[in-house]
Motif scaffolding. Structure first.
Motif, short mmCIF file in Angstrom:
data_model
loop_
_atom_site.label_atom_id
_atom_site.label_comp_id
_atom_site.label_asym_id
_atom_site.label_seq_id
_atom_site.Cartn_x
_atom_site.Cartn_y
_atom_site.Cartn_z
N ALA A 1 0.87 -1.18 0.00
CA ALA A 1 0.00 0.00 0.00
C ALA A 1 0.90 1.23 0.00
CB ALA A 1 -0.90 0.00 1.23
N LYS A 2 0.73 2.09 -1.00
CA LYS A 2 1.54 3.30 -1.13
C LYS A 2 0.62 4.52 -1.19
CE LYS A 2 3.47 1.75 -4.89
NZ LYS A 2 4.31 1.72 -6.12
N VAL A 3 0.95 5.53 -0.41
CA VAL A 3 0.19 6.77 -0.42
C VAL A 3 1.17 7.91 -0.61
CG1 VAL A 3 -1.29 8.33 0.88
CG2 VAL A 3 -1.63 5.85 1.06
N TYR A 4 0.85 8.79 -1.54
CA TYR A 4 1.67 9.96 -1.82
C TYR A 4 0.93 11.22 -1.38
CZ TYR A 4 4.68 7.10 -4.85
OH TYR A 4 5.54 6.15 -5.35
N GLU A 5 1.70 12.30 -1.26
CA GLU A 5 1.12 13.60 -0.97
C GLU A 5 1.69 14.60 -1.96
OE1 GLU A 5 1.62 16.54 2.75
OE2 GLU A 5 0.87 14.54 3.28
N ALA A 6 0.88 15.54 -2.39
CA ALA A 6 1.33 16.54 -3.36
C ALA A 6 0.72 17.89 -3.05
CB ALA A 6 0.94 16.12 -4.78
#
Length: 313
Positions: free
Chosen positions: A174-179
């Protein structure tokens, strides 16, 4: 299914955390000498190869130098170290978030490549960690773009690397990014973006094309102020530049992106201002070797959100 025979270990040590180059002489070619094949394969002037051979820089499986007269043997292995390019040092640390006997989880800064490639060799997260941790066997289970910051999983033991790489291949991580990107009040979120992305060799930017989707991203709005917003991005697939392409297609390109929506001129070496405001924030998986449940969160801050004036100057 027939198992692939692993290559023999290198007779040369690493240099600055960088592995030597390994060449296998093709079985379907015939040359009088190894030297003749190297001149044709590596493409520099013949004199450069001769100088390297005379200096003993090419070695065989036993570590003995290959000479100009060494006969070509199909399937033979040859090792050598390339001359390292002059690299601008990235003045930000690689932070180790977690370490055990199997893995190292690092929080990579912007501008630092994950693994040696092209003009980025010793100044990469992998080479730095090998040197700083004293773990020459360390290898990357996956990669982040050089301009993207955040969490990267490295594997300590080469024989276990395949098990961790399979987690990413089989979508078990599970990968979560922020931008940080512009805020558009007309953009309806959350939403799932699906498209077909094509990345051609030699072309800097990827593009969306017609056809069956191969890229899926979940885009959520976390908060907004002053015309900017902080977004949570969850990729369901792993196409090159996927999140950057999808955010640009939505009309809210990620701040600091030199490729999307348009390719800008190259940034001068040593210019570390205005990093791409994309961060691999969270990584979660079950360790395939130990069975432990892991969840890691980056402590990095996207400066265009915390201090826009400082980031933009």
């Amino acid at each position: 299914m027939r198992r692939r025979t692993p290559p023999p270990p290198s007779p040369l040590p690493q240099r600055d955390g960088v592995d030597p180059v390994r060449l296998k002489l093709p079985a379907d070619e015939t040359w009088a000498t190894v030297r003749d094949h190297l001149v044709a394969r590596l493409a520099p002037a013949a004199g450069e190869i001769d100088d390297m051979l005379d200096a003993g820089r090419f070695v065989d499986i036993t570590g003995r130098p290959v000479s100009r007269a060494t006969a070509y043997v199909p399937g033979m292995f040859v090792w050598f170290h390339r001359d390292l390019p002059d690299e601008e040092r990235v003045p930000f640390a690689v932070e180790v978030v977690y370490r055990d006997e199997h893995v190292v989880v690092a929080d990579k800064p912007h501008f630092l490549a994950t693994t040696p490639r092209g003009s980025h060799v010793a100044e990469t997260a992998l080479a730095r960690l090998r040197r700083e941790l004293g773990v020459p066997t360390l290898g990357a289970a996956h990669r982040l773009d050089r301009l993207t910051a955040g969490l990267v999983l490295f594997v300590v033991r080469p024989e276990e690397r395949g098990a961790y790489q399979s987690l990413f291949r089989d979508k078990q991580v599970a990968k979560v990014y922020e931008a940080v990107a512009p805020y558009d009040p007309a953009l309806e979120l959350p939403r799932t973006v699906c498209s077909r992305i094509l990345k051609e060799r030699g072309v800097m930017a990827a593009r969306e094309v017609e056809g069956e989707p191969n890229a899926v991203s979940r885009v959520e709005l976390l908060e907004h102020r002053d015309g900017r917003a902080r977004y949570r991005l969850t990729p369901r697939t792993g196409q090159t530049h996927q999140l950057r392409v999808h955010m640009s297609a939505l009309g809210v390109p990620i701040l600091g992106d030199p490729l999307y929506p348009v390719v800008t001129g190259p940034v001068p070496a040593g210019d570390f201002r205005r990093p791409l405001q994309l961060l691999a924030r969270m990584l979660e998986f079950t360790d395939p070797i130990t069975g432990r449940e892991h969840r890691f969160v980056s402590r990095r801050v996207l400066r265009a959100w915390s201090s826009y004036d400082d980031w933009a100057r």
